[in-house]
Design an enzyme around this catalytic site. Structure first.
Site, short mmCIF file in Angstrom:
data_model
loop_
_atom_site.label_atom_id
_atom_site.label_comp_id
_atom_site.label_asym_id
_atom_site.label_seq_id
_atom_site.Cartn_x
_atom_site.Cartn_y
_atom_site.Cartn_z
N GLU A 85 0.81 -1.23 0.00
CA GLU A 85 0.00 0.00 0.00
C GLU A 85 0.84 1.28 0.00
OE1 GLU A 85 -2.58 -0.60 3.34
OE2 GLU A 85 -3.48 -2.37 2.50
N GLU A 130 -6.53 -9.96 -1.95
CA GLU A 130 -7.24 -9.92 -0.65
C GLU A 130 -8.75 -9.79 -0.87
OE1 GLU A 130 -5.54 -7.03 2.06
OE2 GLU A 130 -3.48 -7.52 1.46
O1 G3I Z 1 -2.72 -10.33 18.10
C1 G3I Z 1 -3.46 -9.40 18.90
C2 G3I Z 1 -3.99 -10.08 20.09
O2 G3I Z 1 -2.93 -10.55 20.89
C3 G3I Z 1 -4.90 -9.13 20.85
O3 G3I Z 1 -5.50 -9.79 21.91
C4 G3I Z 1 -5.97 -8.55 19.94
C5 G3I Z 1 -6.85 -7.52 20.63
O4 G3I Z 1 -7.43 -6.66 19.68
O5 G3I Z 1 -5.35 -7.94 18.85
C6 G3I Z 1 -4.59 -8.83 18.09
O6 G3I Z 1 -4.02 -8.19 16.99
C7 G3I Z 1 -4.91 -7.84 15.97
C8 G3I Z 1 -4.52 -8.61 14.72
O7 G3I Z 1 -5.28 -8.16 13.63
C9 G3I Z 1 -4.74 -10.11 14.88
O8 G3I Z 1 -6.09 -10.41 15.06
C10 G3I Z 1 -4.77 -6.34 15.73
O9 G3I Z 1 -5.29 -5.64 16.86
C11 G3I Z 1 -5.51 -5.94 14.50
O10 G3I Z 1 -5.20 -4.58 14.20
C12 G3I Z 1 -5.07 -6.79 13.33
O11 G3I Z 1 -5.83 -6.41 12.19
C13 G3I Z 1 -5.31 -6.82 10.96
C14 G3I Z 1 -5.06 -5.60 10.08
O12 G3I Z 1 -4.60 -6.02 8.80
C15 G3I Z 1 -4.03 -4.67 10.69
O13 G3I Z 1 -4.00 -3.49 10.04
C16 G3I Z 1 -6.31 -7.74 10.28
O14 G3I Z 1 -6.43 -8.95 11.04
C17 G3I Z 1 -5.87 -8.06 8.86
O15 G3I Z 1 -6.90 -8.73 8.19
C18 G3I Z 1 -5.58 -6.77 8.12
O16 G3I Z 1 -5.11 -7.11 6.85
C19 G3I Z 1 -4.83 -6.02 5.96
C20 G3I Z 1 -3.68 -6.46 5.07
O17 G3I Z 1 -2.58 -6.84 5.85
C21 G3I Z 1 -3.31 -5.34 4.09
N1 G3I Z 1 -4.45 -4.89 3.35
C22 G3I Z 1 -5.61 -4.51 4.12
C23 G3I Z 1 -6.03 -5.65 5.06
C24 G3I Z 1 -7.28 -5.31 5.83
O18 G3I Z 1 -7.06 -4.22 6.68
#
Ligand code: G3I
Length: 328
Positions: A151, A260
């Site tokens: 991105e 994605e």
């Molecule tokens: O791992 C921690 C966990 O320990 C904690 O208890 C929990 C509480 O909220 O958070 C967990 O981390 C989260 C992680 O996902 C795993 O579930 C993060 O807060 C959360 O921000 C993270 O979100 C991810 C996001 O990227 C981050 O920006 C999404 O799962 C993931 O699907 C998303 O993927 C992105 C691609 O990498 C790039 N393109 C866009 C796409 C969607 O946003």
């Protein structure tokens, strides 16, 4: 799609509400011509035998949804955490699936130390090179495709940053090329991608992406562009528009993948089918990856109903449309 018979055994009976495992219903082998991948999260996949069955039999590749991102892999400077990434790679290779590596340089999920240390350009350059080389060399031969830079562009087509992300402010827009040079050196056989969000429908972001792809391809540093394809049921690109976008990128000489795919707002089968068919219509479009399997596990939440399997892991009409569209 692999020729293996996609008959998913019903392994688990009577899953209670507390049980993370779901029972996978039998799926017919869709036999797509364009390979089909999905994102997986190890915390979900490791607990869910039904999901493992679906991923192993109905998909050709997996993308770790978070497990290879810098904040997970190198949460403190020089401290490396590969357990979950290793587990996904082992799962994939054990089932004959490819892995898309995601991602090495991004303005989100930047480790805290990297935002706080205020590194000089020279120091940051060294940190970038070490990170890319450590991660890519670990998986050399097992991860053949990498989203090296994620991105990099704004909707207006400028280079993008975010609070806490040092790449653009410290290294300038040349950071994209530097990252790709490091990646090429770390694994000369890997396919190197720039992955972008929100460029599917054209406009200034796509124009900038095409320009970037042309420049990097001419330097021998880029093999592909990922169109993330987080689509919305309300305003999806038409099949013709998406196909034109893919063709414009392919004209620069790179491969294209939809990396994605999900469709917020009910996963209408027509939107899945159009996205798949747009890819299948362009020879340079090499794969479609959904951003998860089941609505229960989507980053958008279950209510978005964005994925091709419902919360109980039953295929929705979007699944037939997706796999049906992936025929050349
Ligand atoms: O791992 C921690 C966990 O320990 C904690 O208890 C929990 C509480 O909220 O958070 C967990 O981390 C989260 C992680 O996902 C795993 O579930 C993060 O807060 C959360 O921000 C993270 O979100 C991810 C996001 O990227 C981050 O920006 C999404 O799962 C993931 O699907 C998303 O993927 C992105 C691609 O990498 C790039 N393109 C866009 C796409 C969607 O946003």
């Amino acid at each position: 799609m692999r020729a293996a018979a996609v008959v998913v055994a019903v392994l688990l009976a009577g899953c209670g509400a507390e049980d993370a495992s779901r029972t996978a219903p039998p799926l017919k082998d869709p036999r797509t011509d364009v390979p089909l991948g999905t994102a997986v999260r190890w915390d979900v996949l490791s607990e869910d035998k039904g999901l493992q069955e679906v991923v192993a039999t109905a998909f050709d590749s997996v993308t770790p949804e978070n497990e290879m991102k810098p904040e997970v892999v190198q949460p403190k400077r020089g401290e490396w955490h590969f357990d979950d990434a290793d587990a996904i790679v082992d799962f994939a290779t054990g089932h004959g699936l490819e892995v898309r590596g995601h991602t090495l340089v991004w303005h989100q999920q930047v480790p805290g130390w990297l935002s706080e240390e205020k590194l000089s350009a020279r120091e940051l350059r060294a940190v970038m090179a070490e990170h890319i080389s450590t991660v890519m060399r670990r998986y050399r031969g097992r991860v053949k495709t990498w989203d090296v830079v994620n991105e990099p562009l704004t909707d207006e087509g400028a280079f993008r940053t975010a609070p806490g992300a040092p790449w653009l402010p410290t290294l300038g827009p040349g950071y994209v090329e530097l990252a790709l040079r490091d990646a090429r050196a770390a694994d000369p056989d890997a396919r190197l991608f720039v992955n972008e969000i929100g460029a599917e429908s054209g406009g200034p972001k796509l124009r900038a992406l095409v320009k970037l792809a042309r420049t990097l391809k001419a330097k021998g540093l880029l093999d592909g562009v990922g169109l993330e394809s987080h689509l919305s049921a309300k305003t999806p690109p038409t099949r013709a528009r998406l196909q034109r976008t893919i063709e414009q990128l392919a004209a620069t000489g790179v491969d294209v993948e939809l990396t994605e795919l999900d469709v917020e707002g009910g996963a209408p089968p027509a939107v899945y089918g159009d996205a798949a068919a747009a890819c299948a219509a362009v020879p340079a479009c090499k794969r479609v990856t959904t951003w998860g399997v089941s609505d229960r596990d989507s980053w958008l939440g279950e209510d978005a109903k964005a994925l091709p399997f419902d919360a109980d892991l039953r295929p929705k009409p979007a699944w037939a449309a997706l796999t049906g569209g992936l025929r050349r």
